[in-house]
Design a protein around this motif. Structure first.
Motif, mmCIF file in Angstrom:
data_model
loop_
_atom_site.group_PDB
_atom_site.id
_atom_site.type_symbol
_atom_site.label_atom_id
_atom_site.label_comp_id
_atom_site.label_asym_id
_atom_site.label_seq_id
_atom_site.Cartn_x
_atom_site.Cartn_y
_atom_site.Cartn_z
ATOM 1 N N PRO A 113 0.775 -1.241 0.000
ATOM 2 C CA PRO A 113 0.000 0.000 0.000
ATOM 3 C C PRO A 113 0.807 1.291 0.000
ATOM 4 O O PRO A 113 0.310 2.322 -0.447
ATOM 5 C CB PRO A 113 -0.841 -0.101 1.281
ATOM 6 C CG PRO A 113 -0.082 -1.036 2.155
ATOM 7 C CD PRO A 113 0.616 -1.993 1.253
ATOM 8 N N TYR A 114 2.043 1.230 0.502
ATOM 9 C CA TYR A 114 2.800 2.474 0.645
ATOM 10 C C TYR A 114 4.184 2.357 0.010
ATOM 11 O O TYR A 114 4.931 1.412 0.294
ATOM 12 C CB TYR A 114 2.947 2.827 2.130
ATOM 13 C CG TYR A 114 1.622 2.889 2.856
ATOM 14 C CD1 TYR A 114 1.307 1.960 3.836
ATOM 15 C CD2 TYR A 114 0.679 3.865 2.535
ATOM 16 C CE1 TYR A 114 0.082 1.992 4.489
ATOM 17 C CE2 TYR A 114 -0.541 3.911 3.183
ATOM 18 C CZ TYR A 114 -0.834 2.974 4.150
ATOM 19 O OH TYR A 114 -2.043 3.008 4.789
ATOM 20 N N TRP A 115 4.512 3.351 -0.813
ATOM 21 C CA TRP A 115 5.793 3.395 -1.518
ATOM 22 C C TRP A 115 6.437 4.757 -1.377
ATOM 23 O O TRP A 115 5.741 5.781 -1.336
ATOM 24 C CB TRP A 115 5.586 3.118 -3.010
ATOM 25 C CG TRP A 115 5.148 1.738 -3.358
ATOM 26 C CD1 TRP A 115 3.876 1.314 -3.596
ATOM 27 C CD2 TRP A 115 5.982 0.583 -3.509
ATOM 28 N NE1 TRP A 115 3.867 -0.039 -3.894
ATOM 29 C CE2 TRP A 115 5.151 -0.502 -3.849
ATOM 30 C CE3 TRP A 115 7.354 0.352 -3.392
ATOM 31 C CZ2 TRP A 115 5.644 -1.792 -4.069
ATOM 32 C CZ3 TRP A 115 7.839 -0.926 -3.616
ATOM 33 C CH2 TRP A 115 6.997 -1.977 -3.944
ATOM 34 N N GLY A 116 7.780 4.748 -1.341
ATOM 35 C CA GLY A 116 8.512 5.987 -1.479
ATOM 36 C C GLY A 116 8.631 6.343 -2.946
ATOM 37 O O GLY A 116 8.194 5.601 -3.832
ATOM 38 N N GLN A 117 9.272 7.472 -3.212
ATOM 39 C CA GLN A 117 9.351 7.987 -4.578
ATOM 40 C C GLN A 117 10.442 7.311 -5.395
ATOM 41 O O GLN A 117 10.446 7.418 -6.619
ATOM 42 C CB GLN A 117 9.588 9.505 -4.558
ATOM 43 C CG GLN A 117 11.004 9.941 -4.253
ATOM 44 C CD GLN A 117 11.339 9.928 -2.770
ATOM 45 O OE1 GLN A 117 10.573 9.441 -1.935
ATOM 46 N NE2 GLN A 117 12.492 10.510 -2.441
ATOM 47 N N GLY A 118 11.336 6.603 -4.737
ATOM 48 C CA GLY A 118 12.425 5.927 -5.431
ATOM 49 C C GLY A 118 13.677 6.778 -5.481
ATOM 50 O O GLY A 118 13.611 8.003 -5.596
ATOM 51 N N THR A 119 14.817 6.112 -5.393
ATOM 52 C CA THR A 119 16.104 6.797 -5.487
ATOM 53 C C THR A 119 17.051 5.935 -6.318
ATOM 54 O O THR A 119 17.111 4.718 -6.148
ATOM 55 C CB THR A 119 16.688 7.089 -4.090
ATOM 56 O OG1 THR A 119 17.890 7.850 -4.221
ATOM 57 C CG2 THR A 119 16.987 5.818 -3.309
ATOM 58 N N GLN A 120 17.786 6.576 -7.216
ATOM 59 C CA GLN A 120 18.654 5.847 -8.131
ATOM 60 C C GLN A 120 19.971 5.490 -7.444
ATOM 61 O O GLN A 120 20.611 6.350 -6.826
ATOM 62 C CB GLN A 120 18.942 6.682 -9.374
ATOM 63 C CG GLN A 120 19.902 6.039 -10.360
ATOM 64 C CD GLN A 120 19.290 4.843 -11.079
ATOM 65 O OE1 GLN A 120 18.154 4.885 -11.530
ATOM 66 N NE2 GLN A 120 20.059 3.757 -11.192
ATOM 67 N N VAL A 121 20.358 4.241 -7.585
ATOM 68 C CA VAL A 121 21.667 3.777 -7.151
ATOM 69 C C VAL A 121 22.383 3.242 -8.387
ATOM 70 O O VAL A 121 21.874 2.344 -9.062
ATOM 71 C CB VAL A 121 21.552 2.679 -6.079
ATOM 72 C CG1 VAL A 121 22.926 2.056 -5.796
ATOM 73 C CG2 VAL A 121 20.960 3.242 -4.795
ATOM 74 N N THR A 122 23.543 3.804 -8.685
ATOM 75 C CA THR A 122 24.322 3.379 -9.837
ATOM 76 C C THR A 122 25.709 2.983 -9.364
ATOM 77 O O THR A 122 26.391 3.774 -8.712
ATOM 78 C CB THR A 122 24.424 4.490 -10.883
ATOM 79 O OG1 THR A 122 23.118 4.892 -11.280
ATOM 80 C CG2 THR A 122 25.195 4.008 -12.104
ATOM 81 N N VAL A 123 26.110 1.758 -9.702
ATOM 82 C CA VAL A 123 27.415 1.239 -9.320
ATOM 83 C C VAL A 123 28.233 1.035 -10.586
ATOM 84 O O VAL A 123 27.856 0.231 -11.449
ATOM 85 C CB VAL A 123 27.295 -0.084 -8.540
ATOM 86 C CG1 VAL A 123 28.670 -0.538 -8.054
ATOM 87 C CG2 VAL A 123 26.339 0.071 -7.366
#
Length: 125
Positions: A113-123
């Motif tokens: 039901p609940y999500w954050g907006q998302g954050t990009q992780v690039t390795v």
């Protein structure tokens, strides 16, 4: 309602570390499971780590021993410490919360039901 606000993420070289944070607000007493999912291009959203209200944790096999999920109840914040990062960890990472057990993968978002907006992780390699 519950609101999730993520911070952290970015670009790091292989072998490096990142810390993701998720601040929780709203009706937090309705939440049992908190977790972090990730989604790479063309792939399903998968659960990376989860932590229950009592503090029990579970991890995806590929991150065991490298990632640590924790929660600070006083700050209503959940963290994901990521060490020994690999290029295959590259994805958008999402904080998630549910009154039920978080599923291992999601094809549609509605079961959680609940999500954050998302954050990009690039390795980078």
């Amino acid at each position: 309602q519950v609101q999730l606000l993520e911070s952290g993420g970015g670009l790091v070289q292989a072998g490096g570390s990142l810390l993701l944070s998720c601040a929780v607000s709203g009706n937090i007493f309705s939440i049992n499971d908190m977790g972090w999912y990730r989604q790479a291009p063309g792939k399903q959203r998968e659960l990376v780590a989860r932590i229950t209200r009592s503090g029990s944790t579970n991890y995806r096999g590929s991150v065991k021993g490298r990632f640590t999920i924790s929660r600070d109840n006083a700050k209503n914040t959940v963290y994901l410490q990521m060490n020994s990062l690999k290029p295959e960890d590259t994805a958008v990472y999402y904080c998630a919360a549910s009154p039920l057990v978080l599923p291992a993968t999601v094809v549609v978002l509605s079961p959680v039901p609940y999500w954050g907006q998302g954050t990009q992780v690039t390795v980078s390699s």
